[in-house]
Design an enzyme around this catalytic site. Structure first.
Site, PDB file in Angstrom:
ATOM      1  N   CYS A  50      45.874  25.004  35.175  1.00 37.59           N
ATOM      2  CA  CYS A  50      45.024  25.427  34.075  1.00 37.59           C
ATOM      3  C   CYS A  50      45.357  24.737  32.766  1.00 37.59           C
ATOM      4  O   CYS A  50      44.560  24.796  31.820  1.00 37.59           O
ATOM      5  CB  CYS A  50      45.087  26.942  33.904  1.00 37.59           C
ATOM      6  SG  CYS A  50      46.743  27.575  33.618  1.00 37.59           S
ATOM      7  N   GLU A 114      58.145  29.119  31.771  1.00 42.05           N
ATOM      8  CA  GLU A 114      57.404  29.819  32.830  1.00 42.05           C
ATOM      9  C   GLU A 114      57.723  29.173  34.179  1.00 42.05           C
ATOM     10  O   GLU A 114      57.881  27.966  34.288  1.00 42.05           O
ATOM     11  CB  GLU A 114      55.900  29.812  32.529  1.00 42.05           C
ATOM     12  CG  GLU A 114      55.255  28.431  32.411  1.00 42.05           C
ATOM     13  CD  GLU A 114      54.701  27.924  33.715  1.00 42.05           C
ATOM     14  OE1 GLU A 114      54.659  28.711  34.690  1.00 42.05           O
ATOM     15  OE2 GLU A 114      54.331  26.748  33.773  1.00 42.05           O
ATOM     16  N   ALA A 186      42.263  37.066  43.722  1.00 44.75           N
ATOM     17  CA  ALA A 186      43.461  37.484  44.458  1.00 44.75           C
ATOM     18  C   ALA A 186      44.361  36.305  44.771  1.00 44.75           C
ATOM     19  O   ALA A 186      45.149  36.346  45.708  1.00 44.75           O
ATOM     20  CB  ALA A 186      43.060  38.202  45.752  1.00 44.75           C
TER      21      ALA A 186
END
Length: 418
Positions: A50, A114, A186
């Protein structure tokens, strides 16, 4: 074979541009193969997340490969090369290795430290392996990078220096305890979101996913419930928090679907939530641009400094090993030539002295071999040691020239070893 890294990320391009160049699914596979088929490229791996799209390619020549990769990136994303170029970064050889090590350690992430990037790089490697675009050069490099990333998260406090994108986004939502949440999707990001919500005290978690069974598994893992994907609009009517990350390529949630105030977190590229929802009273939309501007995840501090030192240490070790490996085929070629000379001369001796008994032949053979081994020991040990230094390839070249070694033989030996 040298490694080239080329791409763009949240650090070099606006999120709006990253959204346009995002590649997933079949489009990513097609891009992977088209880059691999280029005459200037030997191996290819694409990391598409992303907040970054970058390629790692094994090449023989730098400039033609850069031109080809840039052209194909523009072709597959529909973004003109002229528009991409100002935002692209290019790293070659040592800098490419250092960049990859920094990426897997979380130093280059939108939220420093992260840990998701480790899994994303691992998935990129697996995709390249399945598609046959990753060979020995990239496989060895990326496997080492993943080990460096694991060490960084295990041995330093980098995990506490930042947070995941989910945690960073939810940090802007305030107290989550007792609130009701809707998770759309999901996948890995949605799974992380559901777990984060549960740990934060959210008591009612609803999961909506296109494949209902996957939604059920995720919901059950956090004590929530699953609904059919078609129920998203209805569930929005009672949700306090909505998190989406589907990569559907279109707006799944629009302003006319919202009937009440809520906190919305959109982590998808392209966006799952229409930015126009900000016009709805009581609605707060946080997306990647918001997180980028918030500055969450410090790039300074003891943990970050520790990881930078670790990356520098691992980079030196990798480069030393890589330089030493380059001279190994030459050493093997030298010893192979020496063995051939010994065998030839022993054969000539037996023709001249045919009556030499077996014990004497064995003793002569062992003596000659010991002499050759002792003569070659010092130069081969030293050339391996010197090869670990910058410019070490020149010593291997000198060895090939001095002993008139076949320049093709070392490469053949390298291929066999790999």
């Amino acid at each position: 074979m040298s490694v080239l890294a080329i791409g763009l990320s949240h650090r070099t391009a606006p999120v709006a541009l990253l959204e346009r160049v995002s590649l997933t699914g079949d489009a990513l596979v097609k891009f992977l193969h088209d880059v691999q088929q280029d005459v200037n490229v030997a191996e290819t791996m694409v990391v598409s997340t992303c907040n970054r799209v970058e390629l790692y390619v094994a090449v023989d020549r730098f400039h033609p490969a850069v031109t080809s990769v840039g052209r194909l990136l523009g072709l597959h994303t529909g973004v003109p090369v002229e528009e991409l170029t100002p935002h692209l970064y290019v790293h070659f050889e040592e800098r490419a290795v250092e960049h990859l090590f920094s990426v897997v350690c979380g130093l280059d992430s939108m939220v420093v430290g992260e840990g998701q990037i480790l899994g994303q790089v691992r998935q990129a490697l697996k995709l390249g392996q399945r598609q046959g675009t990753v060979g020995a050069t990239l496989n060895e490099l990326v496997q080492q990078a993943l080990r460096v990333g694991k060490r960084a998260h295990h041995d330093t406090g980098i995990d506490q220096a930042g947070a995941s994108l989910v945690s960073a986004g939810l940090a802007l939502a305030g107290d989550l305890a007792g609130r009701r949440a809707l998770v759309v999707g999901a996948g890995s990001m949605s799974s992380l979101a559901a777990v984060t919500l549960a740990r934060a005290g959210v008591t009612d978690i609803v999961v909506a996913n296109r494949t209902y069974e996957r939604g059920v598994r995720l919901a059950e893992s956090v004590g929530g419930r699953a609904v059919e994907f078609a129920s998203v609009a209805r569930e929005l009517g009672s949700a306090d928090i909505v998190i989406t990350c589907t990569g559907a390529g279109r707006h799944l949630i629009t302003a006319d679907m919202l009937t009440r105030g809520a906190f919305l977190l959109d982590l998808a590229l392209s966006h799952d939530i229409d930015p126009e929802v900000r016009s709805v009273p009581g609605v707060m939309l946080v997306d990647l641009e918001t997180i980028q501007q918030s500055g969450i995840g410090s790039r300074e501090g003891d943990a970050v400094d520790s990881v930078r030192a670790l990356v520098a240490e691992e980079l030196r070790a990798y480069l030393d090993a890589e330089r030493a490996a380059r001279v190994t085929p030459t050493v093997v070629a030298l010893r192979s030539k020496a063995a051939g000379v010994v065998e030839s001369e022993l054969g000539r001796l037996l023709m001249r002295v045919p009556d030499l008994d077996e014990r004497a032949r064995d003793e002569v053979a062992m003596t000659v071999q010991r002499v050759v081994d002792k003569l070659l020991h010092e130069p081969t040990v030293r050339v391996k040691r010197l090869a670990a230094c910058p410019g070490g390839d020149h010593y291997a070249e000198a060895l090939r020239e001095l002993f008139n070694l076949d320049p093709k033989l070392p490469e053949a030996v390298r291929e066999v070893e790999l």
